[in-house]
Enzyme design. Structure first.
Site, PDB file in Angstrom:
ATOM      1  N   ARG A 106       1.002  -1.216  -0.112  1.00  0.00           N
ATOM      2  CA  ARG A 106      -0.001   0.123   0.042  1.00  0.00           C
ATOM      3  C   ARG A 106       0.997   1.260   0.028  1.00  0.00           C
ATOM      4  O   ARG A 106       0.613   2.244  -0.588  1.00  0.00           O
ATOM      5  CB  ARG A 106      -0.779  -0.046   1.195  1.00  0.00           C
ATOM      6  N   ASP A 107       1.991   1.220   0.662  1.00  0.00           N
ATOM      7  CA  ASP A 107       2.963   2.535   0.423  1.00  0.00           C
ATOM      8  C   ASP A 107       4.367   1.871   0.199  1.00  0.00           C
ATOM      9  O   ASP A 107       5.284   1.973   1.142  1.00  0.00           O
ATOM     10  CB  ASP A 107       2.938   3.244   1.733  1.00  0.00           C
ATOM     11  N   ILE A 108       4.484   1.141  -0.808  1.00  0.00           N
ATOM     12  CA  ILE A 108       5.720   0.313  -1.045  1.00  0.00           C
ATOM     13  C   ILE A 108       6.723   1.512  -1.445  1.00  0.00           C
ATOM     14  O   ILE A 108       6.437   2.061  -2.515  1.00  0.00           O
ATOM     15  CB  ILE A 108       5.539  -0.511  -2.334  1.00  0.00           C
TER      16      ILE A 108
END
Length: 199
Positions: free
Chosen positions: A1-3
């Protein structure tokens, strides 16, 4: 989701080093703090603009292909030392527009040692339309094949094998086991100097 690089950690396991995506603090960031860090705020969903897929900037559903795009941005940065899309002003809307409309630059002008097969993997992950990107499993196969054919570029090394973990701080040392009594046939006998003869 927030790589992104700062959320990827390497964990030593019995089977080698395994990358893990950790994202513990992002849910606590909102409002001005999110804007100051170039994060988007949509209800409780946050993401770093520089690594977000184009479809994330539209009010439409998205799936794991968005994470593949973020992996592509991370790989681009790891291989070239820069992000694929940089807005001179740092304006969040400008960054979003670059992701949505600007063609993905080639990696080789920034690092001529990147193998073509590896660049193709990154370019595939960064395709604008999610249906044109490989799945996470497909990308893993493509990357393994590319690295296997050409090897990693100079300066990028595979993670070393894990070392045995030492005792935890403050843990009491285990007492050494008493030596096992040796049977007669296991005992070492020291020969006397004259037992070998004179030659």
């Amino acid at each position: 989701r927030d790589i992104k690089p700062s959320n990827i950690f390497l964990q030593k396991t019995a089977h080698g080093v395994v990358p893990k995506v950790l994202d513990f603090g992002i849910a606590k960031i909102s409002g001005d703090a999110a804007l100051s860090r170039h994060l988007t705020v949509e209800g409780s969903v946050l993401g770093t603009l520089a690594y977000m897929a184009p479809e994330r900037f539209r009010p439409q559903p998205y799936d794991g292909k968005s994470d593949v795009y973020s992996v592509g941005v991370t790989l681009f940065q790891a291989l070239t030392g820069r992000l694929p899309f940089i807005a001179p002003s740092g304006d969040p809307m400008a960054i979003a527009m670059l992701h949505r409309s600007e063609p993905v630059p080639s990696l080789r002008p920034f690092n001529a040692r990147v193998p073509p097969a590896l660049e193709e993997c990154v370019q595939a992950a960064l395709r604008k339309r999610p249906e044109g990107r490989p799945s996470a499993a497909e990308l893993a196969v493509l990357l393994a094949r590319a690295v296997g054919l050409s090897g990693l570029p100079p300066g990028i090394q595979k993670a070393p094998p894990p070392r045995p973990a030492g005792p935890l701080p403050g843990a009491a040392a285990k007492p050494e086991a008493a030596p096992r009594p040796r049977r007669a046939e296991e005992r070492t006998q020291v020969a006397s100097p004259g037992s070998f003869g004179d030659g």
